[in-house]
Design an enzyme around this catalytic site. Structure first.
Site, short mmCIF file in Angstrom:
data_model
loop_
_atom_site.label_atom_id
_atom_site.label_comp_id
_atom_site.label_asym_id
_atom_site.label_seq_id
_atom_site.Cartn_x
_atom_site.Cartn_y
_atom_site.Cartn_z
N HIS A 1 0.83 -1.21 0.00
CA HIS A 1 0.00 0.00 0.00
C HIS A 1 0.87 1.26 0.00
O HIS A 1 0.59 2.23 -0.70
CB HIS A 1 -0.91 0.02 1.23
N LYS B 1 -18.41 -4.50 12.02
CA LYS B 1 -17.49 -5.55 11.57
C LYS B 1 -16.16 -5.40 12.29
O LYS B 1 -15.51 -4.35 12.18
CB LYS B 1 -17.29 -5.44 10.05
N ARG C 1 -2.59 -6.18 -8.39
CA ARG C 1 -1.56 -7.20 -8.18
C ARG C 1 -1.62 -8.30 -9.21
O ARG C 1 -0.60 -8.87 -9.59
CB ARG C 1 -1.73 -7.84 -6.79
N SER D 1 -2.80 -8.20 3.09
CA SER D 1 -3.19 -7.97 4.49
C SER D 1 -3.66 -9.26 5.14
O SER D 1 -3.39 -9.51 6.32
CB SER D 1 -4.30 -6.91 4.55
P1 ADP Z 1 -9.80 -3.98 -0.12
O1 ADP Z 1 -10.48 -4.62 1.05
O2 ADP Z 1 -10.52 -2.79 -0.65
O3 ADP Z 1 -9.32 -4.90 -1.20
P2 ADP Z 1 -7.07 -3.71 0.75
O4 ADP Z 1 -6.69 -2.99 1.99
O5 ADP Z 1 -6.82 -5.17 0.72
O6 ADP Z 1 -8.55 -3.31 0.55
O7 ADP Z 1 -6.34 -3.09 -0.51
C1 ADP Z 1 -6.50 -1.75 -0.89
C2 ADP Z 1 -5.88 -1.52 -2.26
O8 ADP Z 1 -4.48 -1.80 -2.21
C3 ADP Z 1 -6.42 -2.41 -3.37
O9 ADP Z 1 -6.45 -1.65 -4.57
C4 ADP Z 1 -5.41 -3.51 -3.49
O10 ADP Z 1 -5.39 -4.05 -4.79
C5 ADP Z 1 -4.15 -2.74 -3.21
N1 ADP Z 1 -3.08 -3.62 -2.68
C6 ADP Z 1 -3.18 -4.57 -1.74
N2 ADP Z 1 -1.99 -5.17 -1.52
C7 ADP Z 1 -1.11 -4.59 -2.38
C8 ADP Z 1 0.28 -4.80 -2.68
N3 ADP Z 1 1.00 -5.74 -2.07
N4 ADP Z 1 0.83 -4.01 -3.60
C9 ADP Z 1 0.10 -3.07 -4.24
N5 ADP Z 1 -1.22 -2.84 -4.04
C10 ADP Z 1 -1.81 -3.58 -3.12
#
Ligand code: ADP
Length: 153
Positions: free
Chosen positions: A19, A43, A91, A129
């Site tokens: 992120h 939640k 990704r 995550s």
């Molecule tokens: P959501 O629940 O909306 O998917 P996340 O917190 O998992 O939220 O992810 C938020 C954003 O960050 C999404 O666009 C996701 O694709 C991106 N993202 C998650 N992990 C990575 C990573 N390792 N590298 C780049 N972008 C990522």
């Protein structure tokens, strides 16, 4: 001229180096990036929302990054904050399938709301995550995946 603001929505439970990379690469493209933590009070989160806000703020101290928590529709909140762009990371094809439809819906909900996608840096692509939560739950130190450091379990 209007300030170019990007709204980066996500659960960020936790906010990872993946992120961080998206935000850092977006900063030269926009005047400001707002990290929006989508949070539904009913939640349960794994990492407390207040802590996550503080950790993300600490990560981008001195940069044009703001952090908020919200529990409405993403496009609506972004619009209210004056952001004309949504920012998302891609990704893999699974991300693409989901993002493809959600970005169409968001553009329909708020006319002209464009989603800007940045392709993940390859070395950060495997970070998710969900995996970090699982590692942490079983007592693994996860600091190497995070841009800030958290106390160990
Ligand atoms: P959501 O629940 O909306 O998917 P996340 O917190 O998992 O939220 O992810 C938020 C954003 O960050 C999404 O666009 C996701 O694709 C991106 N993202 C998650 N992990 C990575 C990573 N390792 N590298 C780049 N972008 C990522």
């Amino acid at each position: 001229m209007d300030k170019k603001i990007a709204f980066f929505p996500g659960s960020f439970d936790p906010f990872t180096k993946g992120h961080e990379d998206i935000v850092l690469r977006a900063l030269p493209l926009f005047d400001e990036v707002i990290v929006g933590i989508g949070h539904n009070a009913n939640k349960a989160r794994y990492f407390p929302i207040e802590k996550m806000i503080a950790w993300i703020e600490e990560t981008f101290a001195g940069k044009n990054v703001r952090v908020i928590a919200y529990n409405q529709l993403t496009a609506t909140v972004a619009n209210e904050m004056g952001a004309k762009f949504l920012l998302r990371g891609l990704r893999n094809t699974t991300d693409f399938e989901y993002e493809n439809s959600i970005s169409q819906v968001n553009r329909h909900l708020v006319q002209g709301m464009e989603t800007v996608f940045l392709i993940t840096s390859p070395h950060l692509a495997p970070i998710s995550s969900t995996i970090i939560r699982d590692l942490h739950r079983y007592g693994t130190n996860v600091n190497e995946f995070l841009p800030y450091s958290i106390e160990e379990k």
